[in-house]
Design a protein around this motif. Structure first.
Motif, short mmCIF file in Angstrom:
data_model
loop_
_atom_site.label_atom_id
_atom_site.label_comp_id
_atom_site.label_asym_id
_atom_site.label_seq_id
_atom_site.Cartn_x
_atom_site.Cartn_y
_atom_site.Cartn_z
N MET A 6 0.82 -1.20 0.00
CA MET A 6 0.00 0.00 0.00
C MET A 6 0.87 1.27 0.00
O MET A 6 0.49 2.27 -0.58
CB MET A 6 -0.95 0.01 1.22
CG MET A 6 -1.99 -1.07 1.19
SD MET A 6 -2.87 -1.20 -0.38
CE MET A 6 -3.84 0.27 -0.35
N LEU B 55 1.86 1.57 -3.56
CA LEU B 55 0.75 2.09 -4.36
C LEU B 55 0.57 3.59 -4.12
O LEU B 55 0.41 4.37 -5.07
CB LEU B 55 -0.54 1.35 -3.98
CG LEU B 55 -1.81 1.80 -4.70
CD1 LEU B 55 -1.78 1.42 -6.17
CD2 LEU B 55 -3.06 1.22 -4.03
N TYR C 202 -10.24 4.70 2.30
CA TYR C 202 -9.77 3.73 1.30
C TYR C 202 -10.46 4.00 -0.04
O TYR C 202 -11.43 3.34 -0.39
CB TYR C 202 -10.03 2.30 1.78
CG TYR C 202 -9.26 2.00 3.05
CD1 TYR C 202 -7.91 1.65 2.98
CD2 TYR C 202 -9.85 2.13 4.29
CE1 TYR C 202 -7.19 1.42 4.14
CE2 TYR C 202 -9.14 1.91 5.46
CZ TYR C 202 -7.81 1.55 5.37
OH TYR C 202 -7.08 1.33 6.51
N PRO C 203 -9.95 4.96 -0.78
CA PRO C 203 -10.58 5.28 -2.08
C PRO C 203 -10.23 4.20 -3.10
O PRO C 203 -9.46 3.28 -2.81
CB PRO C 203 -9.93 6.61 -2.46
CG PRO C 203 -8.61 6.58 -1.79
CD PRO C 203 -8.77 5.78 -0.54
N ASP C 204 -10.75 4.36 -4.32
CA ASP C 204 -10.39 3.42 -5.37
C ASP C 204 -8.87 3.45 -5.56
O ASP C 204 -8.24 4.50 -5.40
CB ASP C 204 -11.08 3.82 -6.68
CG ASP C 204 -12.56 3.45 -6.63
OD1 ASP C 204 -12.97 2.84 -5.62
OD2 ASP C 204 -13.29 3.77 -7.58
N GLU C 205 -8.32 2.34 -5.95
CA GLU C 205 -6.84 2.21 -5.99
C GLU C 205 -6.12 3.34 -6.74
O GLU C 205 -5.10 3.82 -6.27
CB GLU C 205 -6.45 0.85 -6.55
CG GLU C 205 -6.60 -0.23 -5.49
CD GLU C 205 -6.05 -1.56 -5.93
OE1 GLU C 205 -5.44 -1.63 -7.00
OE2 GLU C 205 -6.23 -2.54 -5.17
N TYR D 11 -5.52 6.27 -4.31
CA TYR D 11 -4.92 6.07 -2.98
C TYR D 11 -3.52 6.68 -2.98
O TYR D 11 -2.64 6.24 -3.71
CB TYR D 11 -4.87 4.57 -2.69
CG TYR D 11 -4.29 4.22 -1.34
CD1 TYR D 11 -5.09 4.09 -0.22
CD2 TYR D 11 -2.92 4.00 -1.19
CE1 TYR D 11 -4.57 3.75 1.01
CE2 TYR D 11 -2.38 3.67 0.04
CZ TYR D 11 -3.21 3.54 1.14
OH TYR D 11 -2.68 3.21 2.35
N ASN E 180 -3.12 9.17 2.17
CA ASN E 180 -4.07 8.18 2.68
C ASN E 180 -3.36 7.19 3.59
O ASN E 180 -3.83 6.87 4.68
CB ASN E 180 -4.71 7.39 1.53
CG ASN E 180 -5.74 8.19 0.80
OD1 ASN E 180 -5.45 8.78 -0.22
ND2 ASN E 180 -6.95 8.24 1.32
N TYR E 181 -2.21 6.73 3.10
CA TYR E 181 -1.44 5.75 3.86
C TYR E 181 -1.07 6.32 5.23
O TYR E 181 -1.29 5.68 6.27
CB TYR E 181 -0.18 5.37 3.07
CG TYR E 181 0.71 4.40 3.81
CD1 TYR E 181 0.44 3.04 3.80
CD2 TYR E 181 1.83 4.84 4.50
CE1 TYR E 181 1.25 2.14 4.49
CE2 TYR E 181 2.65 3.96 5.18
CZ TYR E 181 2.36 2.60 5.17
OH TYR E 181 3.16 1.74 5.86
#
Lengths: 284, 773
Positions: A58, A61, A230-233, A236, A240-241
């Motif tokens: 994550m 990402l 947790y938005p759409d990938e 992110y 967010n993390y």
């Protein structure tokens, strides 16, 4: 010179103390968090947090999306704001009015504006209606990868005014006499643009680039409003993390991610700084 | 030598006089004058405080409820029992005209006397135009005789017109929210007809009234120099702000003293002490002093556990009287008398047991005060832990919150294993609850409350529909089969499957969240990984998506928007969505229906609220002791929910009184029936008698707060109830995550399929997992 420096110190001191207390000390203090295990016992774990965060899918990402979004946001904003500034310096006498106008989005609260943008990009909203009229299939703007488009647009719309003001100030600071003299010497428009305008605007352009990039790295509020924790990938981001890690009291991972990102940003801006120096030397 | 002796004797006498006068002037300590704990135990109060007035060294409490009486407390000897001065006059009918009723509208003190203001209502015939009540008649209470008798007095009648509300079809008297005397002026705070605040100033010498309109006043109090202290809540300002100002009735002008952020607690119970020119107020569980009205110099002088907008008054020895409906306290403002230990309880779970524990704890720990703070958010606790903040000693949180999960996982909870009482209590709890608050065998938190609500069915309605308990489904799959078949069985019976005021999307939302919560609890209890795209969930969501409004007798969203009207009807609802799965403080007519996801036993989650001690607390022993006090005072429903050792059924607190009332009413009706000759009235009386007899016959079986049947039914399902822990549904509930709720709404409104919903949820859940803790 020495006397002038000494007399400046009392004036600088309050600001320096503030920077020291609120930026420098926390920056280095935070390093301690990044090398402890985060439990109540707070045991030293060396670079283990750096390894685990770097390997976290994550984090990867978030990092990838943050850089992608910044690349989607910064160059267009930089270019658009330069063009707008050029235009506004040409418009007289209403230039001041428009300059104030473009600053308005910067002053508006994101949450209120976002609702309007979401309505615009809703599946049955005006944007899709326009696409239908043009014979283009409708798009689910608020899901997956297309969601980046409204986010980028909103970023441009919100930050354009601020960058335009900086560019306009830089353009207006160039003495008119330089152009008159160059024209008398027979310099063409292209020569004036590359020999006068660009070299004198480059420091401001660099500043705008840095500021827009920093702002683009910080895109979060809009994404959080749309997609929650947790938005759409594709949306992110590192923010967010870090926000989610803070919610889990994992400030070890928050600080570790922040330092890793800071190092990358520092490296990037150092590179940009070197490029700017080189470009400016080339042009002058 | 003689003169020396005289001098010595004189000096001793002088010294004694000084000491005695000092003692007389010194403040007493903190004291609890009255506290009714019935509500905290799941019951309700039968007696409550209406008004408290101070005259000299005595405090008079006007008690209402089961019986209205006046209690007199001696502030110089709080340990003495209050003197009961007898029944308080509340209303009476005119002897010559029973259509005229006199009521007390307010009591107030003036020149060391208690006065009552009476209002006279005249009942009207149905075809007569309503008349506004007459009022403003002042009577003095005969305190000299130690009675509550109201006597005529010399004070003129007050101009009562500004106190009358309504016009034309009805009239009433404005409710007085606050009242006090400023010199010879009686001040009332009331609402006007449009719910604006209205200050009324009555000249007690002439009875004349002056009005002053205000906005957003939350409390008022007499201030210095004939001015009035006002507290206004500024709704329009971000995050809310309490503005405290000084209003001058003479000029009508206000001076703002301070604006306090509401985040630090609503400002309540303003009062002003003249001799030290200090303003006192309550906020965030603290009694704060503002010397010389300088808010920069404000300090906390004591605790105050009252939260229901308490009223404050300064008593002659300088202490502050604070009271609400259930409690009256005296709080010292003397810095010398402050307790050595000040515990702070940050109770973001709003647990009533903390208030109960407060009184027990301070009664047994005279050297401690406890500040119960309920203003803030879970994130404040995380921030406090990051800062190693020791200011709060105890925190309370829901076990399914992100903050609890984070603090538990990282060991930010002090061990409670040293307390035998706490360990014994937790050991006696159901294994799921007991193991959830242990970490590596160490007790780290104390479960204090647990509750869950879900599907239930009404056995009476079931029988009316010709169905039996055996017909009720045991699994979610069977439940949807049941929903397919039951409308045909109910045709013509007038029975609704679900409460008829719900829309189809309400039912779909409820079932979706219930199934997914059950699934998370199931996976957690079995130690299985959560996968929202599991075939069982995909199938169940399809079944939810296939539900239709018409067969189930539900409204569509469109019908609801158009405003369908309905009347409340009893015994026509088969399935309820809000049936207690845990032990509740009332006897529900619905029986809990727990459904399994597979062929096995049904598993459901309940919300469990826990308290734990801050590992940075400077008073860990006292904090544990406070938790022991809380553990000893768990409400009956919570205790029965958490611990299987409790089997004794509990009656409602007014069981005996109610039974007595039924017997008395029955006797009166029978007596009236014997004398009555009018056949219509006789028929009414016979109906009443039949109803009373029925109630009396069933009272022993039905009038339970926790019935034997409820206990046995709960104990049968308790092994399948587990405390809900942090997960996707917990996050959705806690953060009101718009993105997640819009997924649910889209599905409930038919704009997305069950598969789409589950895939989206699963993506988010997998992201949560991949992030790690």
């Amino acid at each position: 010179m020495y006397t002038r420096r000494r007399s400046a110190l009392p004036f600088l001191l309050p600001g320096l103390i503030g920077i020291l207390l609120f930026y420098v000390v926390p920056f280095f203090g935070g390093i301690w968090y990044s090398v402890t295990d985060g439990s109540f016992k707070n045991e030293f774990v060396g670079i283990q947090n750096y390894i685990s965060v770097w390997n976290n899918s994550m984090f990867q990402l978030g990092l990838k999306n943050t850089f992608e979004l910044s690349l989607l946001c910064s160059p267009p904003l930089w270019l658009l704001s330069f063009l707008f500034a050029m235009l506004l310096t040409r418009i007289r006498p209403a230039g001041a009015f428009f300059r104030s106008g473009v600053l308005m989005p910067y002053l508006m609260p994101s949450s209120a504006v976002l609702i309007v943008w979401l309505l615009w990009f809703d599946y049955g909203g005006p944007v899709n209606h326009l696409l239908s009229l043009l014979g283009i299939p409708r798009v689910s703007w608020l899901q997956g990868l297309p969601l980046r488009f409204p986010v980028v647009l909103m970023f441009l719309w919100k930050n354009l005014g601020f960058c335009v003001v900086i560019f306009t100030a830089a353009l207006q600071a160039i003495p008119e006499s330089l152009y008159e003299y160059a024209a008398l010497e027979g310099a063409s428009f292209r020569q004036q643009a590359f020999r006068i305008t660009l070299p004198l605007v480059i420091p401001s352009a660099f500043l705008v680039l840095i500021l827009t990039w920093i702002n683009a790295f910080r895109i979060f509020k809009e994404i959080y409003f749309i997609g929650g924790a947790y938005p759409d990938e594709p949306l992110y981001t590192l923010q967010n993390y870090m926000n989610n890690m803070y919610g889990k009291l994992n400030y070890q991972n928050v600080t570790t991610a922040a330092y890793m990102f800071a190092v990358m940003v520092f490296a990037l801006f150092t590179l940009l700084f070197l490029l700017q120096k080189r470009a400016q030397r080339g042009l002058t | 030598m003689k003169s020396f002796r005289h001098g010595l004797v004189l000096s001793i006498i002088l010294l004694l006089c000084l000491l005695l006068s000092g003692a007389a002037l010194a403040q007493g300590g903190n004291a609890v004058l009255f506290h009714d704990n019935a509500a905290a135990d799941g019951g309700y109060s039968t007696s409550y405080i209406s008004t408290m007035l101070t005259v000299g060294s005595r405090i008079y409490a006007f008690m209402y409820g089961a019986d209205s009486h006046l209690l007199a407390y001696d502030t110089q000897d709080e340990s003495a029992e209050p003197q009961d001065l007898g029944e308080v006059f509340s209303y009476s009918y005119d002897e010559s005209d029973p259509g005229i009723r006199e009521e007390v509208t307010a009591y107030f003190t003036w020149q060391d006397q208690i006065y009552a203001i009476l209002t006279r209502y005249e009942s009207q015939e149905e075809d007569e135009e309503p008349m506004p009540p007459e009022g403003g008649f002042i009577r003095r209470m005969n305190l000299e005789a130690g009675t509550t008798e109201l006597l005529e007095c010399d004070l003129p009648r007050l101009d009562w017109e500004p106190m009358i509300e309504g016009e034309g079809s009805w009239y009433g008297i404005r409710q007085i929210r606050s009242s006090f005397c400023l010199g010879d002026t009686l001040v009332f705070l009331v609402y006007d007809d449009s719910y604006s605040d209205l200050l009324l100033f009555y000249d007690l010498k002439t009875g004349r009234c002056e009005e002053q309109y205000m906005q957003n006043i939350s409390s008022i109090a007499p201030g210095p120099d004939g001015k009035i202290l006002l507290c206004r809540f500024l709704w329009e300002e971000a995050d809310g702000t309490c503005e405290i100002s000084l209003f001058d009735p003479a000029s009508g002008s206000s001076e703002i003293l301070s604006k306090l952020p509401a985040a630090s607690g609503n400002v309540m119970a303003l009062c002003f002490r003249e001799d030290n020119n200090t303003l006192y107020y309550v906020a965030g569980g603290e009694l704060r002093a503002v010397p010389d009205l300088d808010f920069a110099a404000a300090v906390t002088v004591n605790d105050c556990p009252l939260t229901s907008n308490p009223i404050a008054a300064v008593i002659p020895d300088g202490r502050i009287l604070l009271y609400d409906y259930t409690t009256a306290l005296l709080r010292t403002t003397d810095p010398e008398a402050r307790q050595e230990i000040a515990l702070r309880v940050t109770d973001y779970a709003y647990l009533p047991v903390m208030d109960t524990a407060y009184y027990d704890f301070i009664a047994s720990n005279g050297n401690a005060s406890v500040i119960i703070d309920r203003y803030g958010s879970d994130r404040d606790i995380l921030q406090a832990m990051m800062n190693q903040d020791s200011s709060s000693d105890i925190y309370t949180l829901s076990m399914s919150s992100a903050a609890f999960n984070a603090l538990y996982n990282r060991g930010y909870m002090a061990s409670l294993s040293g307390s035998e009482k706490l360990t014994a209590l937790v050991d006696s709890m159901y294994p799921a609850a007991a193991s959830a608050v242990r970490k590596d065998g160490d007790l780290v938190a104390l479960p204090l409350s647990a509750s869950a609500y879900g599907l239930g069915y009404n056995p009476k309605v079931l029988a009316k529909a010709g169905l039996t308990e055996e017909d009720m489904p045991r699994s979610w799959e069977a439940f949807f089969d049941f929903l397919d078949q039951v409308p045909a069985r109910l045709e013509g019976t007038g029975i609704n499957v679900f409460p008829y005021w719900h829309t189809l999307s309400d039912i779909k939302s409820f079932l979706t969240t219930q199934i997914l919560s059950d699934y998370e609890s199931y996976a957690a209890s079995k130690g299985q990984p959560v996968d929202f795209t599991a075939p069982v969930l995909l199938n169940l969501m399809d079944r939810v998506g296939q539900l239709e409004a018409e067969p189930l007798g539900l409204q569509t969203d469109l019908e609801e928007e158009n405003g369908i009207s309905y009347e409340w009807q009893e015994d026509v609802i088969l399935l309820d969505l809000n049936t207690p799965l845990t032990v509740a403080a009332y006897n529900s007519e619905f029986t809990a229906l727990m459904l399994s996801l597979d062929e096995g036993e049904p598993i459901s989650g309940y919300q469990m609220y826990c308290a734990f001690v801050n590992p940075y607390s400077l008073h860990p022993r006292e904090a544990a002791s406070f938790l022991e006090a809380a553990a000893a005072r768990l409400s009956r429903p919570d205790l029965y929910t958490l611990s299987p050792a409790n089997n004794e059924p509990v009656r409602y607190p007014d069981y005996e009184e109610y039974k007595e009332y039924l017997h008395q009413s029955l006797a009166e009706c029978r007596e009236a029936l014997e004398k009555e000759e009018d056949p219509t009235v006789r028929s009414d009386l016979e109906e009443n008698i039949a109803s009373l007899e029925e109630n009396l016959a069933s009272i022993d079986d039905t009038y339970w707060m926790i019935s034997p049947g409820a206990i046995s039914a709960y104990q049968a399902r308790a092994p399948f109830l587990v405390p809900a822990s942090w997960g996707m549904m917990g996050m959705a509930r806690e953060t009101y995550d718009e993105a997640i709720w819009s997924l649910f709404n889209n599905f409930a409104q038919g704009n997305a399929s069950g598969r789409e919903l589950l895939e989206q949820l699963n993506k988010k859940y997998q992201m949560m997992l991949q992030e790690g803790n």
